[in-house]
Design an enzyme around this catalytic site. Structure first.
Site, PDB file in Angstrom:
ATOM      1  N   SER A 150       0.855  -1.187   0.000  1.00 47.46           N
ATOM      2  CA  SER A 150       0.000   0.000   0.000  1.00 47.46           C
ATOM      3  C   SER A 150       0.885   1.229   0.000  1.00 47.46           C
ATOM      4  CB  SER A 150      -0.884  -0.003   1.261  1.00 47.46           C
ATOM      5  OG  SER A 150      -1.500   1.257   1.466  1.00 47.46           O
ATOM      6  N   TYR A 175      -1.504  -0.609  10.412  1.00 46.91           N
ATOM      7  CA  TYR A 175      -1.587  -0.773   8.957  1.00 46.91           C
ATOM      8  C   TYR A 175      -0.271  -0.370   8.307  1.00 46.91           C
ATOM      9  CZ  TYR A 175      -3.950  -0.957   4.416  1.00 46.91           C
ATOM     10  OH  TYR A 175      -4.336  -1.296   3.139  1.00 46.91           O
TER      11      TYR A 175
END
Length: 272
Positions: free
Chosen positions: A147, A160
């Site tokens: 990501s 995350y």
């Protein structure tokens, strides 16, 4: 099929096969669409049985679904044993299973921290480990989903950010370790993408697309198929000398100088 599109090292007549974790929706499903459109077969692995059934049905005989939780070693090992038995080959693995839950670090509990590590990092490792022998036979490839959170910091995204940075570290190590087996290992780092998950958050008023869009030089969010195309490229002979690389696909977001100037209505949740 187009021989310059997918890995075709095996000599069997069976179609090149890709296993996709988290393949029932979002980016994983878009990868499956691209793979099948290019003449391949997919094995979709997911924990959502209803979504998985619909996804498999949409591909007809070119897809098979396996209910598998990547946090469970036995489930993952059983899934890849089934691929060996039924498909008899595996040419690519795409690790797309994951989730996101923003929380302030000072308020984070162990119960909020650990599940993301188990899904994104340990789940990826379990899948790669179980797929190793099949991929070594086919001289296949792995593409892991990182990501933009894996190449920069974001507020309230400590877990995350950690796992997505970890994905990049893992693929670098694996690319070196498994190069001798003929297995290429890469990652794609998507920017904000109009997945069903993000669209649901938008519909529920939990996510405002505009503040994020305004910080993307291309002035829009990605469509899932725009992330799928680079993923499939990395599995193809066109990328035959690329390994250990992370391809950022974010519309220029991570090079925009004002990314850290967050508005007061910062998105509450997103699966970039």
């Amino acid at each position: 099929m187009e021989t310059d599109t997918l890995e075709t090292q095996n000599t069997e007549t069976q179609k090149p096969t890709a296993a996709i974790t988290g393949g029932a929706s979002g980016i994983g499903y878009a990868v499956a669409q691209k793979w099948v459109a290019n003449g391949g077969r997919v094995v979709l692995m997911d924990i959502n049985e209803e979504q998985l059934d619909k996804a498999v049905e949409s591909f007809g005989e070119d897809a098979r679904g396996i209910i598998a939780d990547v946090t469970n070693r036995e489930a993952v090992d059983t899934a890849f044993a089934s691929i060996r038995e039924v498909e008899g080959r595996l040419d690519a693995l795409v690790t797309s299973a994951g989730n996101a839950k923003p929380v302030a670090t000072a308020e984070m509990t162990d119960e909020q921290w650990e599940p993301l590590l188990d899904v994104h990092l340990s789940g990826m490792m379990r899948s790669c480990r179980a797929a190793h022998s099949l991929l070594a036979e086919s001289k296949g490839s792995i593409v892991a989903i990182s990501s933009v959170a894996g190449v920069q910091g974001m507020p309230k995204r400590a877990s995350y950010n950690t796992v997505k940075h970890g994905v990049i570290g893992f693929i670098k190590s694996l690319a070196v370790e498994w190069a001798g087996d003929g297995i290429r290992v890469n990652a794609v780092a998507p920017g904000y993408t109009l997945t069903p998950f993000n669209k649901k958050l938008t519909d529920e008023g939990l996510l405002d697309i505009e503040p994020v869009r305004s910080r993307i030089p291309l002035d829009r969010w990605a469509e899932p198929e725009e992330i799928a195309a680079p993923i499939v490229f990395l599995t193809s002979p066109a990328a035959s000398f690329i390994t250990g690389h992370t391809l950022v696909v974010d519309g220029g977001m991570t090079i925009a100088g004002d990314w850290y100037t967050w508005p007061t209505n910062m998105p509450k949740e997103a699966d970039a």
